[in-house]
Write a protein that holds these residues in place. Structure first.
Motif, short mmCIF file in Angstrom:
data_model
loop_
_atom_site.label_atom_id
_atom_site.label_comp_id
_atom_site.label_asym_id
_atom_site.label_seq_id
_atom_site.Cartn_x
_atom_site.Cartn_y
_atom_site.Cartn_z
N GLU A 123 43.50 13.04 83.62
CA GLU A 123 43.07 14.10 84.65
C GLU A 123 43.93 15.44 84.28
O GLU A 123 43.43 16.39 84.46
CB GLU A 123 43.27 13.67 86.02
CG GLU A 123 42.24 12.60 86.56
CD GLU A 123 40.74 13.20 86.23
OE1 GLU A 123 40.48 14.31 86.27
OE2 GLU A 123 39.76 12.09 86.02
N TRP A 124 45.21 15.21 84.18
CA TRP A 124 46.31 16.40 83.80
C TRP A 124 45.84 17.10 82.48
O TRP A 124 45.78 18.25 82.56
CB TRP A 124 47.70 15.79 83.82
CG TRP A 124 48.62 16.92 83.33
CD1 TRP A 124 48.80 17.14 82.00
CD2 TRP A 124 49.48 17.77 84.17
NE1 TRP A 124 49.95 18.36 81.81
CE2 TRP A 124 50.13 18.59 83.35
CE3 TRP A 124 49.54 17.73 85.50
CZ2 TRP A 124 51.04 19.62 83.76
CZ3 TRP A 124 50.64 18.82 86.11
CH2 TRP A 124 51.51 19.54 85.13
N ASP A 125 45.59 16.35 81.54
CA ASP A 125 45.31 16.87 80.13
C ASP A 125 43.98 17.65 80.47
O ASP A 125 43.72 18.81 79.67
CB ASP A 125 45.13 15.96 79.18
CG ASP A 125 46.66 15.19 78.76
OD1 ASP A 125 47.70 15.75 79.29
OD2 ASP A 125 46.55 14.12 78.21
N GLU A 126 42.97 17.29 81.06
CA GLU A 126 41.73 17.89 81.21
C GLU A 126 42.03 19.01 82.03
O GLU A 126 41.29 20.01 81.76
CB GLU A 126 40.73 16.69 81.90
CG GLU A 126 39.34 17.43 81.66
CD GLU A 126 38.15 16.52 82.37
OE1 GLU A 126 38.51 15.27 82.45
OE2 GLU A 126 37.32 17.13 82.90
N TRP A 131 43.41 26.11 82.57
CA TRP A 131 44.48 26.89 82.93
C TRP A 131 44.57 28.36 82.31
O TRP A 131 44.92 29.16 82.87
CB TRP A 131 45.89 26.27 83.05
CG TRP A 131 45.81 25.22 83.97
CD1 TRP A 131 44.81 24.68 85.26
CD2 TRP A 131 46.76 24.28 84.51
NE1 TRP A 131 45.34 23.71 85.73
CE2 TRP A 131 46.31 23.36 85.53
CE3 TRP A 131 48.19 24.16 83.92
CZ2 TRP A 131 47.29 22.37 85.96
CZ3 TRP A 131 48.87 23.03 84.39
CH2 TRP A 131 48.56 22.14 85.42
N PRO A 132 44.29 28.17 80.90
CA PRO A 132 44.50 29.39 80.26
C PRO A 132 43.77 30.48 80.80
O PRO A 132 42.72 30.37 81.14
CB PRO A 132 44.44 28.92 78.89
CG PRO A 132 44.69 27.51 78.57
CD PRO A 132 44.16 27.01 80.19
N GLY A 133 44.41 31.78 80.69
CA GLY A 133 43.72 32.79 81.23
C GLY A 133 43.66 33.06 82.79
O GLY A 133 42.95 33.97 83.25
N ARG A 144 45.58 18.10 93.10
CA ARG A 144 44.23 17.52 92.77
C ARG A 144 44.31 16.54 91.59
O ARG A 144 43.31 15.81 91.61
CB ARG A 144 43.35 18.85 92.35
CG ARG A 144 43.11 19.85 93.77
CD ARG A 144 41.87 20.64 93.71
NE ARG A 144 42.63 21.80 92.76
CZ ARG A 144 42.85 23.19 93.28
NH1 ARG A 144 43.03 23.22 94.64
NH2 ARG A 144 43.68 23.97 92.59
N VAL A 145 44.99 16.81 90.64
CA VAL A 145 45.03 16.05 89.53
C VAL A 145 45.24 14.62 90.06
O VAL A 145 44.66 13.47 89.54
CB VAL A 145 46.04 16.58 88.42
CG1 VAL A 145 46.29 15.53 87.39
CG2 VAL A 145 45.38 17.71 87.59
N LEU A 146 46.38 14.59 90.80
CA LEU A 146 46.99 13.27 91.50
C LEU A 146 45.75 12.66 92.05
O LEU A 146 45.53 11.26 92.41
CB LEU A 146 48.13 13.24 92.07
CG LEU A 146 49.31 13.68 91.30
CD1 LEU A 146 50.42 14.55 92.00
CD2 LEU A 146 49.88 12.30 90.56
N LEU A 378 54.48 13.13 83.32
CA LEU A 378 54.06 14.65 83.63
C LEU A 378 55.40 15.43 83.46
O LEU A 378 54.74 16.72 82.78
CB LEU A 378 53.60 14.83 85.08
CG LEU A 378 52.25 13.88 85.50
CD1 LEU A 378 52.00 14.35 86.99
CD2 LEU A 378 51.14 14.19 84.56
N GLY A 379 56.39 15.13 83.46
CA GLY A 379 57.42 16.03 83.14
C GLY A 379 57.51 16.53 81.79
O GLY A 379 57.37 17.81 81.66
N PRO A 380 57.63 15.93 80.69
CA PRO A 380 57.32 16.25 79.40
C PRO A 380 55.90 17.19 79.28
O PRO A 380 56.09 17.98 78.51
CB PRO A 380 57.26 14.88 78.39
CG PRO A 380 58.13 14.11 79.23
CD PRO A 380 57.67 14.29 80.68
N ARG A 381 55.12 16.81 79.76
CA ARG A 381 53.65 17.53 79.59
C ARG A 381 53.80 19.04 80.08
O ARG A 381 53.36 19.94 79.59
CB ARG A 381 52.76 16.84 80.38
CG ARG A 381 51.85 15.76 79.67
CD ARG A 381 50.71 15.14 80.41
NE ARG A 381 49.88 14.40 79.66
CZ ARG A 381 50.19 13.10 79.30
NH1 ARG A 381 51.39 12.86 79.44
NH2 ARG A 381 49.07 12.59 78.43
N LEU A 382 54.58 19.15 81.27
CA LEU A 382 54.84 20.49 81.82
C LEU A 382 55.72 21.21 80.96
O LEU A 382 55.70 22.41 80.64
CB LEU A 382 55.56 20.18 83.14
CG LEU A 382 55.77 21.35 84.26
CD1 LEU A 382 54.28 21.82 84.45
CD2 LEU A 382 56.41 20.63 85.41
#
Ligand code: HEM
Ligand code: MYR
Length: 418
Positions: A123-126, A131-133, A144-146, A378-382
């Motif tokens: 869900e995070w990756d999606e 988010w860009p822009g 919401r992701v969680l 999620l830490g490394p993704r961030l």
């Protein structure tokens, strides 16, 4: 009896500390402790005598069921918002043990943890792709992701995660404050309990189905120590005690972004494919940042702690935040330094952001493995995301309970990882 009345240490302190707690929040107990040489702090809250303990020895004392009961410890306003009436948090003895077993079977073990974390990570990756822009508020996005991830995993169908995420966050956000935040939390709980109570009835009548192996199914089928299934309200309360705290991990995700802003040089290590470092980072986020302030129970009988009498019925608090920042336990406690957990893995009764003692027999949080695994994912993704941090209020006032980053952490000019 008379001996108790004569002990001058037990004379109630003149002033009630309820207002000091509201005003000082997380600093209240650590301040009180620094001002005393006694092994415990004595005070009053909401008119009741209170003692507050801290330290690994106190953790073992507090989590000994013969010493501390939970049945009457949590104030009504906390149950009507955060945990729910009839929750596992309020049970003792065999009733607790059996109900706790349900949470352990749903939330612990590599398969259960991975099942939940994989859904949240997907869900995070999606979400990140959108988010860009635009400017995003990380706290809100993460909630919401969680919500989407945990609901899918738990077997709950939710069309629009937004309102539910808002309600689950509100229950946590409003448990310790008077006024509008508190009433918002009560309404959120009432709404969610009604929804899930009906769902439980529908599953039992065959009007709805619970996916095999899901948390919904586990809770609908669970039998308590008395051999009976949970009534629909209690089942709804316990379903919320799975999905709400999973969504509350958005507090820590936002704190992780705060930490990366504070110490940008940690980014490289966090993205460097060293899982041990990502876990150490997760532990340091849980240690360093304020979330659960303390936990409470009631003296089950007349007790003694390091020579100090604690009469039966006294409210006993364990200062989680204070212990996680005790200079006697941590080098430079007010420095964010994940490396401290590489050198030495966390000791279970020292690092206690989610309570202490033995999770299976006591009230320690059964969601600790899930929380650590979510932050590890999620830490490394961030840290891999590129973004700007526009001017905003990044303060985390310690007199707000629960504390949170004021701006919610706004990201701008996001670029997805290559
Ligand atoms: C209990 C904190 C995440 C489920 C607790 C307690 C604390 C806590 C302080 C009480 C310990 C005590 O009474 O001694 C947190 C924090 C979290 C978190 C700060 C970060 C978001 C989770 C997650 C789940 C969860 C992800 C499940 C998905 C529970 C349950 C209990 C509990 C069911 C009650 C345990 C009992 O009374 O035996 N948590 N928790 N928590 N937590 Fe968590
Ligand atoms: C959750 O939603 O369960 C995770 C967040 C938990 C915050 C825990 C706060 C503990 C407050 C206990 C109050 C005790 C008063 C005697």
């Amino acid at each position: 009896g008379t001996r108790r009345a004569m002990d001058p240490r037990l004379r109630p302190p003149a002033a009630d500390s309820s207002l000091a707690l509201l005003a000082k929040g997380y600093a209240w107990l650590p301040d009180r402790r620094r001002r005393t040489t006694a092994p415990l702090v004595r005070t009053r809250l909401m008119g009741q005598p209170v003692v507050a303990l801290h330290g690994p020895g106190a953790v073992r004392f507090f989590y000994d069921e013969r010493h501390v009961e939970r049945r009457t410890a949590l104030p009504g306003p906390v149950l009507s918002t955060l945990f729910g009436h009839g929750a596992v948090h309020t049970l003792d003895g065999p009733d607790h043990r059996v109900r706790k077993g349900m949470f352990l079977s749903l939330l612990t073990g590599a398969e259960a943890v991975a099942g939940l974390v994989d859904r949240v990570a997907a869900e995070w990756d999606e979400a990140v792709e959108s988010w860009p822009g635009r400017r995003v508020v990380l706290f809100d996005e993460a909630s919401r992701v969680l919500t989407r991830g945990v609901c899918q995993w738990a077997g709950l169908t939710v069309e629009d995660a937004g309102p539910l995420a808002g309600d689950l966050v509100a229950m946590v956000d409003g448990f310790a404050s008077p006024g509008p935040r508190h009433w918002r939390a009560r309404r959120a709980r009432a709404r969610c309990e009604a929804w899930l109570g009906r769902l439980v009835e529908d599953v039992r009548s065959g009007a709805a189905t619970a996916p095999a192996g899901s948390a919904l199914e586990g809770i609908v089928r669970h039998r308590d120590a008395d051999g009976r299934v949970l009534d629909p309200h209690t089942a709804a309360v316990e379903l919320l005690n799975v999905i709400r705290p999973a969504v509350a991990v958005c507090w820590f995700v936002t704190y992780a972004a705060h930490a990366l802003r504070l110490r940008p040089e940690l980014r490289d290590r966090l993205t460097g494919d060293d899982p041990a470092y990502a876990v150490a980072f997760a532990h340091e986020v849980r240690r360093f940042y304020p979330f659960a302030p303390f936990v409470g129970g009631r003296a089950a009988t007349d007790l003694q702690w390091r020579g100090e009498p604690i009469p039966s019925g006294t409210l006993i608090l364990l200062d989680l935040y204070g212990q996680n920042h005790d200079p006697g336990l941590w080098d430079d406690p007010y420095t964010f330094e994940p490396r401290r957990f590489l050198q030495r893995p966390p000791q279970p009764d020292e690092l206690i952001p989610q309570g202490g003692g033995d999770c299976a027999t006591g009230h320690r949080c059964p969601g600790e493995d899930v929380t650590i695994a979510l932050l590890r994912a999620l830490g490394p993704r961030l840290a891999l995301l590129e973004y700007e941090v526009p001017d905003q209020d990044l303060r985390i006032p310690l007199n707000r309970m629960p504390a949170r980053v004021r701006s919610g952490f706004v990201l701008d000019a996001v670029r997805a990882p290559a």
